[in-house]
Design a protein around this motif. Structure first.
Motif, short mmCIF file in Angstrom:
data_model
loop_
_atom_site.label_atom_id
_atom_site.label_comp_id
_atom_site.label_asym_id
_atom_site.label_seq_id
_atom_site.Cartn_x
_atom_site.Cartn_y
_atom_site.Cartn_z
N GLY A 147 63.13 2.77 -60.68
CA GLY A 147 62.21 1.84 -60.38
C GLY A 147 62.15 0.75 -61.75
N LEU B 226 57.05 0.11 -52.87
CA LEU B 226 56.14 -0.86 -53.86
C LEU B 226 54.55 -0.57 -54.02
CD1 LEU B 226 56.20 -3.68 -54.73
CD2 LEU B 226 55.64 -5.37 -52.18
N ASN B 227 54.43 -0.48 -55.42
CA ASN B 227 52.62 -0.01 -55.45
C ASN B 227 52.16 -0.90 -56.75
OD1 ASN B 227 55.30 2.54 -55.44
ND2 ASN B 227 52.68 3.42 -55.01
N ILE C 206 62.20 3.36 -49.82
CA ILE C 206 61.78 2.17 -51.12
C ILE C 206 60.09 2.51 -50.81
CG2 ILE C 206 62.05 -0.63 -50.97
CD1 ILE C 206 64.54 0.31 -48.98
N TYR D 5 52.88 -3.27 -62.25
CA TYR D 5 52.91 -3.21 -60.36
C TYR D 5 54.23 -2.36 -60.50
CZ TYR D 5 49.90 -7.05 -60.49
OH TYR D 5 49.06 -8.03 -60.19
N ASP D 6 54.92 -1.57 -59.65
CA ASP D 6 55.85 -0.75 -59.73
C ASP D 6 56.93 -0.84 -57.86
OD1 ASP D 6 56.03 0.98 -62.04
OD2 ASP D 6 53.81 1.34 -61.68
N PHE D 7 58.30 -1.43 -58.22
CA PHE D 7 59.16 -1.72 -57.01
C PHE D 7 60.31 -0.18 -57.47
CE2 PHE D 7 63.34 -2.38 -55.68
CZ PHE D 7 62.83 -2.71 -54.36
N SER D 8 60.72 1.03 -56.44
CA SER D 8 61.49 1.73 -56.80
C SER D 8 62.11 1.85 -55.26
CB SER D 8 60.55 3.26 -57.06
OG SER D 8 59.54 3.18 -56.14
N GLY E 298 50.03 2.23 -52.66
CA GLY E 298 51.30 1.58 -52.54
C GLY E 298 51.87 1.93 -50.88
#
Length: 229
Positions: free
Chosen positions: A84, A44-45, A42, A67-70, A224
């Motif tokens: 993501g 968060l960047n 998981i 912003y990125d979540f993957s 991140g």
């Protein structure tokens, strides 16, 4: 032959020691396997994204935070898949030049232009990527990745006012859902067995139909935290 009590006790102690050693070895082996068997990641960047394409997009728009979540799934030691979502809002930073160059599209064309406001391209992206991983050492690995993306893109209006009032560039307000493709690389450095630092460089190409160019490119440099489960 009958064994003495001392021999029986000595033999029993020896068997207990052997049993403890075997059990300990099994337990440590199980623990080691689980620590290196993380399947889920998981991430968060946050980073900086900048236009990297010709035409109007590269000419008038500026960089912004991205912003990125993957969530990733490790197939084996070499390959993993990631899905993501990302968010960015690219500003129309060179607004004066834009208005001058696009003056023939204005409802009211009466310079000089003053109090220019507004202008951005907002991108909400959903992506899927396949990553090939190269293990450098026990803490560091390098990955190369590629995959498609689906984007919700909104281009907001730009208003400008002059002595006669306010006008708008009508072509500057568009909702679109373009497909895209992502390619890039990342460096993963483990702080613990479950937490790692992540550094990535990605190029995102969106195949647009109505927004300034037929395609827009975004170069993103991000850092991140990755949680490994």
């Amino acid at each position: 032959m009958k064994l003495s009590n001392h021999q029986i006790i000595k033999s029993s102690n020896f068997q207990i020691v052997i049993l403890i050693l075997i059990t300990s070895q099994f337990c440590f082996a199980q623990k080691d396997t689980s620590s290196h068997g993380s399947k889920i990641e998981i991430g968060l960047n946050i980073g900086y994204a900048m236009p990297l394409a010709g035409g109007d997009f590269g000419k008038y728009y500026g960089g912004t935070a991205m912003y990125d979540f993957s969530i990733g799934y490790k197939i084996n030691s070499s390959y993993s898949v990631h899905i993501g979502c990302g968010y960015s809002m690219l500003p129309l930073s060179k607004l004066n030049n834009y208005v001058i160059d696009k003056a023939d599209r204005l409802l009211v064309n009466s310079p000089p232009y003053t109090d220019l406001t507004g202008g951005n391209i907002r991108v909400i992206a959903i992506s899927a990527e396949l990553q090939k991983t190269f293990n450098i050492n026990s803490k560091t690995n390098i990955g190369v990745l590629a995959g498609p993306s689906f984007n919700f893109l909104e281009k907001s209006p730009v208003d400008a006012s002059d002595s006669d009032g306010t006008y708008q560039i009508l072509e500057h307000y568009v909702h679109e859902k373009p497909l895209g493709v992502n390619i890039g690389s990342r460096i993963d450095y483990s702080l613990t067995k479950t937490i790692a630092l992540d550094f990535s460089l990605k190029y995102k190409m969106l195949f647009t139909s109505f927004v300034t160019d037929k395609s827009i490119g975004i170069l993103a440099l991000q850092a991140g935290i990755v949680l490994k489960l």
